[in-house]
Design a protein around this motif. Sequence first.
Motif, mmCIF file in Angstrom:
data_model
loop_
_atom_site.group_PDB
_atom_site.id
_atom_site.type_symbol
_atom_site.label_atom_id
_atom_site.label_comp_id
_atom_site.label_asym_id
_atom_site.label_seq_id
_atom_site.Cartn_x
_atom_site.Cartn_y
_atom_site.Cartn_z
ATOM 1 N N ILE A 3 -6.805 29.759 -46.823
ATOM 2 C CA ILE A 3 -7.233 28.461 -46.327
ATOM 3 C C ILE A 3 -7.583 28.582 -44.856
ATOM 4 N N ILE A 5 -7.893 26.546 -41.645
ATOM 5 C CA ILE A 5 -7.427 25.279 -41.097
ATOM 6 C C ILE A 5 -8.031 25.100 -39.714
ATOM 7 N N GLY A 12 -2.288 20.508 -37.797
ATOM 8 C CA GLY A 12 -2.484 21.911 -38.145
ATOM 9 C C GLY A 12 -1.184 22.608 -38.493
ATOM 10 N N ALA A 15 -0.375 21.626 -41.980
ATOM 11 C CA ALA A 15 -1.228 22.289 -42.960
ATOM 12 C C ALA A 15 -0.847 23.753 -43.149
ATOM 13 N N VAL A 16 -0.525 24.447 -42.060
ATOM 14 C CA VAL A 16 -0.121 25.855 -42.171
ATOM 15 C C VAL A 16 1.206 25.973 -42.912
ATOM 16 N N SER A 19 0.651 25.264 -46.582
ATOM 17 C CA SER A 19 -0.153 26.330 -47.182
ATOM 18 C C SER A 19 0.700 27.558 -47.458
ATOM 19 N N THR A 26 -3.365 31.963 -44.438
ATOM 20 C CA THR A 26 -3.926 30.947 -43.543
ATOM 21 C C THR A 26 -4.658 31.572 -42.365
ATOM 22 N N VAL A 28 -6.225 29.942 -38.799
ATOM 23 C CA VAL A 28 -6.335 28.745 -37.968
ATOM 24 C C VAL A 28 -7.399 28.966 -36.905
ATOM 25 N N LEU A 67 -9.925 23.284 -44.427
ATOM 26 C CA LEU A 67 -9.138 22.057 -44.288
ATOM 27 C C LEU A 67 -9.138 21.603 -42.836
ATOM 28 N N ALA A 69 -7.904 19.688 -39.640
ATOM 29 C CA ALA A 69 -6.606 19.132 -39.228
ATOM 30 C C ALA A 69 -6.735 18.590 -37.808
ATOM 31 N N VAL A 274 -0.793 19.951 -49.902
ATOM 32 C CA VAL A 274 -1.909 20.869 -49.657
ATOM 33 C C VAL A 274 -2.258 21.623 -50.941
#
Length: 308
Positions: A3, A5, A12, A15-16, A19, A26, A28, A67, A69, A274
């Motif tokens: 993913i 992000i 964020g 989301a991490v 995930s 991940t 970022v 995704l 964030a 998520v």
Amino acid sequence: MRICIIGGALQGMEAVLLSKRAGFETTVIDRKATAPAASLADTFVHCDILADDGLARRTMSDCDAVLPAFEELDGLRMLDRTVPGLGKPLLFDMHAYEVSCSKEESNRIMAGLDVPMPEPWPGCGFPVVVKPSSQSGSVGVSVAHDEDRRLKAVEAVRRLGDTPVQQEFVSGKSVSIEVIGDGEGSRAFVTTEVVLDRDYDCKQVVCEPGILDEAEQAEFESIGTRIADGIGLTALMDVEAIRTRKGLRVLEIDARIPSQTPAAVEAATGVNLVEELVLSASGKETSRTPAAGCSVYEHYVAGHGRLS
């Protein structure tokens, strides 16, 4: 599954965390080298997606889904234009987000869907809440107990360059529920209680059985899916409401990954929003039954020799 992000601040981090709990790798991207989510991600790319869209495109192309964030419209619109062309799912609904960015517009839509909301001014009388249509959090929000203070609050909102929204002041337990839609139907998840601090806004999220009784929970889920289906939601949104003595009153919707509530939901119930969002983008869902666990997500500040 990897993913990408976009945004490494509080959303964020959420989301991490989720995930990784789902078993995804991940990446970022953030324009700040010190973005907090960088410390949790498998890969961090220091990049401003608007200033260096070439690097952003290459990074997103190496991932399986994107995704967002963050909440800056220029960047979100760039992703909405760009990501589909890369052949990657964008786990975000730009139309729903733009609706939720305007309390004036979202209130109009919800009223048409018979969603219970605080009564608008002037029918509500005092005290009245005056808030900007397009600001997030508690920016520019005030409670007026008389006409002089109401007019001053309205003028303060206009000085922000925004449209004032005026509604009945409602009190009670503050609750939130997440909803995921695929454009054809939607599914509501777990209710959390959001505890507010006078200065900080949200300071604590509680997830436990019994926040609402069975009838209220069914009503809240129905409200959430009714709104989602009404706007044709194709990603994730949350619905925020107050449980008053007269029943639930919806304050607002936010069509983006929230912070704090999804982590509390996952910790208490095992439902990973998520993961559900990723699966929904491919026409699937986990159909996981939430466990009846409990969690508390809380903020503290340390300073001047004490923890508060």
